[in-house]
Design an enzyme around this catalytic site. Sequence first.
Site, short mmCIF file in Angstrom:
data_model
loop_
_atom_site.label_atom_id
_atom_site.label_comp_id
_atom_site.label_asym_id
_atom_site.label_seq_id
_atom_site.Cartn_x
_atom_site.Cartn_y
_atom_site.Cartn_z
N SER A 15 -22.68 11.38 20.60
CA SER A 15 -23.80 10.49 20.26
C SER A 15 -23.42 9.05 20.56
O SER A 15 -22.46 8.53 19.97
CB SER A 15 -24.16 10.63 18.78
N HIS A 39 -26.04 12.85 23.70
CA HIS A 39 -27.06 12.80 22.65
C HIS A 39 -27.48 11.34 22.47
O HIS A 39 -26.65 10.47 22.22
CB HIS A 39 -26.45 13.35 21.36
N ASP A 41 -29.80 8.76 20.35
CA ASP A 41 -30.51 8.62 19.08
C ASP A 41 -31.52 7.48 19.14
O ASP A 41 -31.16 6.31 19.20
CB ASP A 41 -29.49 8.35 17.96
N MET A 43 -34.40 5.52 17.23
CA MET A 43 -34.89 5.25 15.86
C MET A 43 -35.96 4.16 15.91
O MET A 43 -35.78 3.15 16.60
CB MET A 43 -33.74 4.81 14.97
N HIS A 72 -32.91 12.49 20.75
CA HIS A 72 -33.28 12.80 19.36
C HIS A 72 -34.22 11.68 18.88
O HIS A 72 -33.78 10.56 18.64
CB HIS A 72 -31.98 12.86 18.54
N MET A 74 -36.17 9.97 16.33
CA MET A 74 -36.42 9.74 14.91
C MET A 74 -37.57 8.74 14.83
O MET A 74 -37.39 7.54 14.62
CB MET A 74 -35.14 9.22 14.24
N MET A 142 -30.17 18.84 10.99
CA MET A 142 -29.45 17.64 10.55
C MET A 142 -28.52 17.99 9.39
O MET A 142 -28.94 18.60 8.40
CB MET A 142 -30.43 16.56 10.07
N GLY A 147 -30.49 8.29 10.43
CA GLY A 147 -30.64 6.84 10.32
C GLY A 147 -29.36 6.10 10.66
O GLY A 147 -29.41 5.01 11.22
N PHE A 148 -28.23 6.72 10.35
CA PHE A 148 -26.96 6.01 10.54
C PHE A 148 -25.86 6.98 10.96
O PHE A 148 -25.86 8.14 10.53
CB PHE A 148 -26.55 5.30 9.24
N GLY A 149 -24.93 6.49 11.75
CA GLY A 149 -23.76 7.27 12.11
C GLY A 149 -22.71 7.16 11.01
O GLY A 149 -22.85 6.36 10.08
N GLY A 150 -21.68 7.97 11.11
CA GLY A 150 -20.53 7.85 10.21
C GLY A 150 -20.74 8.33 8.80
O GLY A 150 -19.97 7.98 7.90
N ASP A 180 -26.16 18.13 13.77
CA ASP A 180 -26.00 16.68 13.97
C ASP A 180 -25.72 15.98 12.65
O ASP A 180 -26.55 16.01 11.73
CB ASP A 180 -27.31 16.14 14.59
N GLY A 181 -24.55 15.34 12.59
CA GLY A 181 -24.22 14.51 11.44
C GLY A 181 -22.92 14.92 10.77
O GLY A 181 -22.80 16.04 10.29
N GLY A 182 -21.96 14.03 10.78
CA GLY A 182 -20.70 14.28 10.07
C GLY A 182 -19.83 15.34 10.70
O GLY A 182 -18.95 15.90 10.03
N GLY A 202 -20.73 11.54 16.79
CA GLY A 202 -20.74 10.11 17.11
C GLY A 202 -19.41 9.49 16.75
O GLY A 202 -18.56 9.21 17.61
C1 DX5 Z 1 -27.90 10.15 12.70
C2 DX5 Z 1 -27.91 10.52 14.15
C3 DX5 Z 1 -26.67 11.19 14.61
C4 DX5 Z 1 -25.44 10.34 14.44
C5 DX5 Z 1 -24.27 11.23 14.27
O1 DX5 Z 1 -29.13 9.63 12.36
O2 DX5 Z 1 -28.98 11.41 14.43
O3 DX5 Z 1 -26.79 11.65 15.94
O4 DX5 Z 1 -25.20 9.50 15.52
O5 DX5 Z 1 -23.20 10.43 14.02
P1 DX5 Z 1 -21.90 10.95 13.25
O6 DX5 Z 1 -21.31 12.02 14.12
O7 DX5 Z 1 -21.06 9.73 13.19
O8 DX5 Z 1 -22.34 11.48 11.92
ZN ZN Z 2 -28.96 12.45 16.43
#
Ligand code: DX5
Ligand code: ZN
Length: 229
Positions: A15, A39, A41, A43, A72, A74, A142, A147-150, A180-182, A202
Site C-alpha cells: 500500500s 494497492h 488507497d 480517501m 481501494h 474509501m 478490512m 482511514g489510516f496506515g499503521g 487489508d490492515g495491520g 503498508g
Molecule cells: C487503511 C488502508 C490500508 C492501509 C494499510 O485505511 O486501507 O490499505 O494502508 O496499512 P497498514 O498495512 O500500515 O495497516
Molecule cells: Zn486499503
Amino acid sequence: MNTVIPAGDVHIAPSLLSADFGNLAAGVEEISSHTPWLHLDVMDGHFVPNLTIGPPVIASLRRHSDLFFDCHLMMTNPERYLEAFERAGADLCSVHVEIGKTAELIVQMRELELGVGLVLNPDTPFATVAPFLHQIDLLLIMSVFPGFGGQSFITEVLPKVAEARAAIDAGGHEVILEIDGGIDPTTIGPAALAGARVFVAGNAVFGREDPGLAVDALRKHAHAALLGQ
Ligand code: DX5
Ligand code: ZN
C-alpha cells in the site's frame, strides 16, 4: 481487468499509503520486481476522516508502472469517479458495501471493464456481500477501520475471513480474497490460514529499510503458514 490474476495465488499488495508521497514513483520502483500488485488507497475525507490521492495521481503512476493497480475506494460517491479511475489506468476498483448502491456499482464497473471488488469494514458482516459473490473479482476484508496506515490488526475479523473462504470455495467462485490492515510478519500467517490470499501491507513494507525485501519476507511467511497447515 487488464491483467488476469488467478484467484488462488498468494500475493503481497504493497500500500502506497505508507510511502513517501513526495516521491511515489520511487516507492513503486522499490517494490516492482518483488510483486505484481500495487494497492492504492483513495480517501475522500467523508467516508473516512482522511484525504489521499485520486485519478490524477494514479494516471501519473501509470506512466511509471505496469503493476496491477488495485484501487481501494474509501469514498461515499465512487460512482462519480469510476470512469476517471478507469481512464487513469486502474485495473480493479473496490467499493465499500457500507455506502449501499452495491448492485448499481457492480454494473457500472463491469461496463467500464474494471475489475470488480467489494470491501467490508471490520464490523460489517459477510452476509452483506454473500449475494454478490458470483458477480465480483475480489473481496477485500478490512482488518482495521479504514482511514489510516499503521494500525493494529483486528484479530476478531479472522472468522469472517474463514466464512468468506468457505463460501467462495463452496460456490466455486473465482474471487480473490484480500485482507487489508495491520498485516505484518506475525499477522500474515493467521490471515493466510483463515483463507486470505492477497495481503495488503503498508507500514510493514514502506516502513522498512528495504521495502522489496520486506515484500519477499511477508510472502515467505504466508507460504510457510499455508505449507504447515
Ligand atoms: C487503511 C488502508 C490500508 C492501509 C494499510 O485505511 O486501507 O490499505 O494502508 O496499512 P497498514 O498495512 O500500515 O495497516
Ligand atoms: Zn486499503
